[in-house]
Motif scaffolding. Structure first.
Motif, PDB file in Angstrom:
ATOM      1  N   TYR A 181       1.101  -1.572   0.255  1.00  0.00           N
ATOM      2  CA  TYR A 181       0.001   0.181   0.017  1.00  0.00           C
ATOM      3  C   TYR A 181       1.246   0.999   0.077  1.00  0.00           C
ATOM      4  N   GLN A 182       0.132   2.119  -0.781  1.00  0.00           N
ATOM      5  CA  GLN A 182       1.426   3.315  -0.349  1.00  0.00           C
ATOM      6  C   GLN A 182       0.342   4.575  -0.896  1.00  0.00           C
ATOM      7  N   HIS A 183       0.390   5.533   0.212  1.00  0.00           N
ATOM      8  CA  HIS A 183      -0.410   6.771   0.630  1.00  0.00           C
ATOM      9  C   HIS A 183       0.699   7.857   0.064  1.00  0.00           C
ATOM     10  N   GLN A 198       0.893  12.310  -1.811  1.00  0.00           N
ATOM     11  CA  GLN A 198      -0.163  13.928  -1.710  1.00  0.00           C
ATOM     12  C   GLN A 198       0.339  13.284  -2.904  1.00  0.00           C
ATOM     13  N   THR A 238      -4.311  12.083  -8.959  1.00  0.00           N
ATOM     14  CA  THR A 238      -6.108  11.515  -8.253  1.00  0.00           C
ATOM     15  C   THR A 238      -5.766  10.203  -9.120  1.00  0.00           C
ATOM     16  N   VAL A 250      -5.063   6.690  -9.411  1.00  0.00           N
ATOM     17  CA  VAL A 250      -5.094   6.048  -7.954  1.00  0.00           C
ATOM     18  C   VAL A 250      -5.855   4.199  -8.626  1.00  0.00           C
ATOM     19  N   LYS A 266      -1.245  -1.242  -4.340  1.00  0.00           N
ATOM     20  CA  LYS A 266      -2.207  -0.055  -3.544  1.00  0.00           C
ATOM     21  C   LYS A 266      -2.068   1.493  -3.201  1.00  0.00           C
ATOM     22  N   LEU A 267      -2.340   2.071  -4.993  1.00  0.00           N
ATOM     23  CA  LEU A 267      -2.105   3.341  -4.525  1.00  0.00           C
ATOM     24  C   LEU A 267      -2.385   4.285  -4.207  1.00  0.00           C
ATOM     25  N   GLN A 268      -2.944   5.667  -3.043  1.00  0.00           N
ATOM     26  CA  GLN A 268      -4.072   6.506  -2.965  1.00  0.00           C
ATOM     27  C   GLN A 268      -3.134   7.772  -3.315  1.00  0.00           C
ATOM     28  N   VAL A 269      -4.069   8.590  -3.567  1.00  0.00           N
ATOM     29  CA  VAL A 269      -3.875  10.103  -3.507  1.00  0.00           C
ATOM     30  C   VAL A 269      -4.852  10.333  -2.996  1.00  0.00           C
ATOM     31  N   ILE A 270      -3.749  11.460  -2.081  1.00  0.00           N
ATOM     32  CA  ILE A 270      -5.025  12.631  -1.160  1.00  0.00           C
ATOM     33  C   ILE A 270      -4.644  13.520  -2.113  1.00  0.00           C
TER      34      ILE A 270
END
Lengths: 109, 115
Positions: free
Chosen positions: A10-12, A14, A81, A84, A104-108
């Motif tokens: 996982y990676q979050h 900005q 975004t 994602v 799993k990439l989440q972009v804030i």
């Protein structure tokens, strides 16, 4: 048997930050493919690398295949975004294509 | 067709029931693959066809799983006496040539839930 490990799981990040996922195989690969799977979707082929040390670019995405053909990386510059999703590497050994667990990439925003 | 088509999109089966999942690959694609994807995991290889020949079925988890592609186009994955651990998304993919040359085009998958 052939194993393909992928990190991180996982990676979050900005929005605007860079992102890298790494793939390592227990055996030498003939080629490596990368796929992107959006939430609720199916894997979509991005690229294939075949040659030792090969580097390919697709806009903000840079793909590398290691000299020993056992590892690979995907780097995204200045994430958006729309990036994602889950990124999978898939390595071809003797007969099979084996997928990694994915990052799993989440972009804030 | 334009893409790989899978049906049904969703299937709920009672434990012990038999199910059949269909895959219609891209016209002209020689190779066809079935993968199983559990939640939060990568696709796991099940079986591979080149035209009508099943060249590798080493990933099928048990003899309850059976796949066929009798005319080298449409393929069916059959699961007999379904069990709860069979719950997963079953993905079909096709490609122009064999394992070595091209990326796979995946279908949208069949989400199987065994209750």
């Amino acid at each position: 048997g052939q194993q393909v490990m992928q990190i991180p799981q996982y990676q979050h990040v900005q929005e605007g930050e860079d992102f890298t996922t790494y793939c390592n195989s227990s055996t030498t690969l003939s080629n490596i493919q990368w796929y992107k799977q959006r939430p609720g979707g199916h894997p979509v082929f991005l690229i294939q690398l075949v040659k030792s040390g090969e580097v390919k670019k697709q806009k903000r995405l840079t793909f590398q295949f290691g000299e020993a053909k056992k590892n690979s990386s995907l780097h995204i510059t200045a994430t958006q975004t729309t990036d994602v999703g889950t990124y999978f590497c898939a390595g071809r050994g003797y007969q099979k294509v084996t997928f990694g667990i994915g990052t799993k990439l989440q972009v804030i925003p | 067709g334009a893409g790989v088509s899978q049906s049904p999109r969703y299937k709920v089966a009672k434990r012990g029931q038999d199910v059949a999942l269909r895959c219609d690959p891209i016209s002209g694609h020689v190779s066809l693959f079935w993968y199983q994807q559990a939640l939060g995991q990568g696709p796991e290889f099940l079986t591979y066809f080149q035209n009508e020949a099943q060249l590798d079925k080493s990933g099928l988890p048990s003899d309850r799983f059976f796949a066929e592609r009798p005319e080298g186009s449409v393929s069916t994955l059959k699961i007999q006496r379904t069990q709860q651990e069979d719950s997963a998304v079953y993905l079909c993919a096709s490609s122009l040539a064999g394992l070595e040359s091209y990326g796979y085009t995946f279908g949208s998958g069949t989400r199987l839930t065994v209750v």
